[in-house]
Motif scaffolding. Structure first.
Motif, short mmCIF file in Angstrom:
data_model
loop_
_atom_site.label_atom_id
_atom_site.label_comp_id
_atom_site.label_asym_id
_atom_site.label_seq_id
_atom_site.Cartn_x
_atom_site.Cartn_y
_atom_site.Cartn_z
N TRP A 1 0.86 -1.13 -0.08
CA TRP A 1 0.20 -0.02 0.06
C TRP A 1 0.82 1.42 -0.01
O TRP A 1 0.68 2.09 -0.72
N LYS B 1 2.12 2.00 -3.37
CA LYS B 1 1.25 2.41 -4.37
C LYS B 1 1.03 3.98 -4.08
O LYS B 1 0.70 4.90 -4.93
N TRP C 1 -6.74 1.48 -6.81
CA TRP C 1 -6.21 0.49 -6.52
C TRP C 1 -5.82 0.76 -5.00
O TRP C 1 -5.88 -0.10 -4.14
N LEU C 2 -5.51 1.97 -4.67
CA LEU C 2 -5.16 2.42 -3.33
C LEU C 2 -6.29 2.13 -2.30
O LEU C 2 -6.26 1.84 -1.06
N GLY D 1 -6.95 -1.25 -1.29
CA GLY D 1 -5.94 -2.14 -0.18
C GLY D 1 -4.89 -2.55 -1.38
O GLY D 1 -4.01 -3.03 -0.91
#
Lengths: 173, 144
Positions: free
Chosen positions: B81, B84, B140-141, B144
């Motif tokens: 995470w 990202k 995407w974040l 997770g």
């Protein structure tokens, strides 16, 4: 010089100051967050600042930076974004205005952070606040001015490069 | 969730919608053949640039506000995470850097009240692609 007072030019300069001022404030904060994140210092900072204060602090930075950028660019750009003053003079103005912006932000930030303390009504907290204000009014302002000058120099250089890129695109057709 | 955090999240999503929707509209207007009106694209682009930078400021403000909701529980940079988030922050910096020359070109065009500059389709097309990339990273974040 008459070209600079045309309504179109005034409107153009307002848009450029808005864009560059927001660019400076936004890039400064995102860069700080990125550096804190990769060095692992971000969670402790976020844990010590509530959301409302964080939003208000950025709002202060945003307002003072747009104002300072507008003052820096006053009369600096001619028709088709041509320089109306030597580049060293424009960067020098960016450094000076950056310093003033740093000091103005410190004053605004101090007020934002003081409001909850004053509202709390605790006499000991207000006494600490006054002692802190005395420190900020002396060493803090000098420090903020120097940091602001450094950031102003950095962004003055970046802006000069971005203006060159825009002029190159304008002249490419 | 408290009302302030809800407002912050809503403003973050609304700001992204304004940035992406406007860039798509301008890309279409600038690339359209035959063009609608010589000056219409320049006028719309000028308005968009005001909104774009307001939304960028709002995105930065609310983005940090969203991170603030994690507090001390923010995942470390070496986690998946965290990586990202690093990529997303770099992409946001790239978008801001790329957008300044675009705004300057639009501002120069609006000052002269001329026909749209030939590079506008490329500039707004590139803006759209970068913003879609950032949106993908944000989704995407969020998952997770």
């Amino acid at each position: 010089m008459a070209e600079l007072t045309k309504p179109g030019t005034i409107e153009r300069d307002r848009l450029i100051a808005w864009a560059l001022g927001t660019f400076h404030a936004g890039v400064l904060l995102v860069t700080l967050v990125l550096l804190l994140h990769v060095t692992g210092g971000l969670p402790s900072l976020l844990g010590g600042l509530n959301t409302a204060s964080g939003l208000a602090l950025f709002a202060v930075l945003w307002v003072t930076t747009v104002w300072s950028t507008r003052r820096t660019l006053l009369g600096a750009l001619g028709p088709a974004l041509r320089n109306e003053m030597p580049i060293y003079q424009l960067v020098g103005r960016a450094v000076w205005r950056g310093g003033i912006n740093g000091a103005a932000f410190l004053v605004g930030a101090g007020l934002v952070l003081a409001i909850p303390i004053v509202l709390s009504g605790s006499s000991s907290a207000i006494y600490s606040l006054l002692a802190g204000a005395l420190f900020f009014a002396t060493f803090g302002l000098v420090g903020a001015f120097v940091v602001g000058c450094t950031v102003g120099l950095l962004f003055g250089g970046i802006d000069a490069l971005l203006l060159m890129a825009a002029r190159a695109l304008l002249n490419s057709h | 969730m408290d009302p302030l955090h809800l407002l912050v999240r809503w403003a973050h999503v609304a700001g992204m919608a304004a940035i992406l929707g406007g860039a798509l509209l301008l890309w279409w207007l600038a690339a359209r053949r035959p063009p609608l009106d010589d000056r219409l694209t320049t006028r719309v682009a000028e308005r968009y640039e005001w909104i774009f930078w307001a939304a960028i400021g709002l995105q930065v403000m609310t983005g940090v506000g969203n991170l603030g909701a994690f507090g001390n529980a923010l995942p470390p940079p070496e986690s998946a995470w965290g990586t990202k988030l690093t990529i997303k922050l770099v992409a946001v910096l790239a978008l801001a850097l790329f957008s300044v020359p675009r705004t300057l070109i639009v501002a120069a065009g609006s000052e002269a009240d001329t026909t749209p500059h030939l590079s506008l389709p490329l500039l707004y097309g590139s803006t759209t692609v970068i913003v879609i990339g950032i949106l993908g990273l944000a989704v995407w974040l969020a998952h997770g």
